[in-house]
Write an enzyme that holds these catalytic residues in place. Sequence first.
Site: not given
Length: 891
Positions: A280, A282, A284, A326, A611, A615, A705, A709
Amino acid sequence: MWFSKKSEDIIVELSTNPVEGLSSSEVERRKAQYGLNKLEGKKGKTLIQLFFAQLNDILIYVLIAAALISGFLGEISDAIIIGIVILINAIVGIVQESKAEKALDALKQLSTPKTIVKRDGQLVEIPSEEVVPGDIIVIDAGRYIPCDIRLFETANLKVEESALTGESVPVDKDAEMVLDAPDTALGDQKNMAFSSTLATYGRGVGIAVATGMNTEIGKIAKMLNEDEDSKTPLQIKLAELGKTLSIGAIIICAVMFLVGFLQKRNLLDMFMSSISLAVAAIPEGLPAIVTIVLAMGVQRMIKQNAIIRKLPAVETLGSVNIICSDKTGTLTQNKMTVTKFYCNKELKTIDDLNIENSSEKLLIENLVLCNDATFSETSRTGDPTEIALVEAGIKFNLFKDELEASHKRVNEIPFDSDRKLMSTVNTYDNKFIVMTKGALDNMLTICTKIYENGQVIPLTQEMKNTILDESYKMSDDALRVLGAAFKETPNTNVEISTLENDLIFIGMIGMIDPPRLEVKDSISLCKNSGIKTIMITGDHKNTAFAIAKELEIAEDISQVMSGQELDKLNDEELSEKVKHLRVFARVSPEHKVKIVKAFKSHGNIVSMTGDGVNDAPSLKAADIGVAMGITGTDVAKGASDMILTDDNFSTIVSAIKEGRNIFNNIKKSVIFLLSCNLGEIIALFFAILLGWATPLKPIHILWVNLITDTLPALSLGVDPGDPDIMKNKPRSPKDSIFKNSVGSLIFNGLLIGLLTLAAFIVGIKIHTGSTSLFPLYPSNLTEDALIYARTMAFIVLSVSQLIHSLNMRSEDKSIFSLGLFTNKFLIGSIVLGILIQDLIITIPFLANIFNVINLTGTDWLVVTVLSLIPLIANEIIKIFKRMSNSKKEIA
């Protein structure tokens, strides 16, 4: 050994036509025969491999061990539910990963280099993957070679072949060469151009002789096993956060287990609770959620004409505070139109040009012949400036194809951004005429004579000054000025270096590329967002300022610097001056790197557009390199982080806005998941620390969880963009994702945890009728009382977290002002989550597995009130936040 054959023989062998190219039906037949022109990549993971990859996690190993131990000790329901949680987590991970991969594959398809080929008698631009053997390929500077090509026409063509041979110096190509030696090295095959190499200069035409894996690069399979690391800085930081959370979870679990052991609790229960708490603690699913939110955000950007080539660019976009853009095509419409010309000492409108006057006619002929654009009723290809010149010729019935037929081009020097000139050698009866066009200041330095009313006379300094004065008048009207010159040359064998000297000046033309209508609003939006817009152009200083002033980029000519002025400054001096500059005029691509470095020296996050081939260094030097999708070369696109499919400045601003929203949405998901997980830790840890009965069983925590999650976190990840996001200043890339959110995270974690404990206490009180805290201790509780109280805690924990997801949509705006149904995915997730919880406690089979019971109407009222408290509390806090923000604005 294509290099040893004559081009005529290859044309016959491959059954192609150098003038018409292949027909559409023949292309389809050859596609079926040869397949796509691409290298075979790494094989994708199978479904089984993907499944086991999801299980390759230390916490999943712990869960599997817990399931096995539970089963061994007879806790079959716990073992089954843990197995289901593992399975669902794996399935969700597979779905998320496959969606992210598909999104990234779609990006690769969109950024595939383009190739110009002749088909059905027309020049068309196609993705390089669609090239087939026998195609007639047109090569120009800045394009990657799409396949192995036997050249049959070259004009000063140079190809950089380091990708194949390792030799970085460009190789001169010669279509006329025929090599007899069968062991001729690749680097010496000068009549060939090879796949994945780069044309750096000149142009050429050739026949595709090998595609895909049959090319030289395909044979050595150089790209087969490239495995790009597409993790963003945020993903790396979150992975580090995961490790920190893992260590913290292990410590908490160890303390919990020790406390439970000292309290002489059931060790199996404590073991299972500790493990479930570790899981819980972490989130995942967080890495997968971040990946898919990034990928989905990138897909939204594609619809807004921005292709993100590198995922880290999404994060960096939100921090951009300088956009170097530009002018031509990006800030302007890229629809050049010739409006004025200067010839025979007169400045006139183009409509007043007299085609019967020899000087004025030669001026137009020069601009049409010294030109690489192609123009027909159905298509226009080439540089917009050159297309405008061809269109000017058409006004006076001087058609490019007819002129080139009577004045054949026999030699040329392609346009170069350093010279700012282009020259061709054309036949005029029995003479050869050099036609040169380009930047006026560069041209006047190489002209020694002038052509006036059919007479060639010396060009004096006074005449040059007059010409320059007239050009300044055009520039002040925001016109781009191009000069034209010519001379007669005795033959075509003249040294290239001598073609552009001792020229005869004819005249000059002025053309305008009006600003895009929407750009002014975008620049204003940038200004309000703390983003400075810097205009970079090759135009004259006065022309540049005229456009910049109209777009409200610059207010005074002192904010404009020319390339010549820039050359006189060292890096330190430019770094100091750049703070006050808004426009750079008459600059070359090489100057762009200096400009980027100067802005970055002050800690700015810089976006740079480009372009051309030259560049590429500035695009790489910038934090966000932006290539033009329409006019951009493959080199520029390859060096960029983002490609604009419409070459529009406003698209950059839209991408920055989207980048900010994507980062905000990821932040919402992260803070939401961690605050929910903190609530679960607090509920369990406090109860065990105080010696109370555990308010939740391991399967309760695992199940809750799983819900938090997935759907709610993902729904927050696709939350509609904040319309006011551009009112904020750019985010510093050094800022933590938790900036300004730590207090909210801890507050809501505590609140959810305490509400879960409150539900547990209320459940005990209702069931026992006691007013004492002592019935909370395990020894004083019956199994029925525990089941009843845990059911209420289980429901409050899950529902309060689902309701809390509404708070995460904005840090200060009320959910009611945002609109409850503006994120339908989130509402759907909440409704689905509550429905599932209801089914678990009302369906006997599921209730037995989860060890819960059905609640009465009164119980549901209590649970509902407790679950709504996070929403009510956060709405009250947001009221005070808004009052505080209003006071700051007034102050």
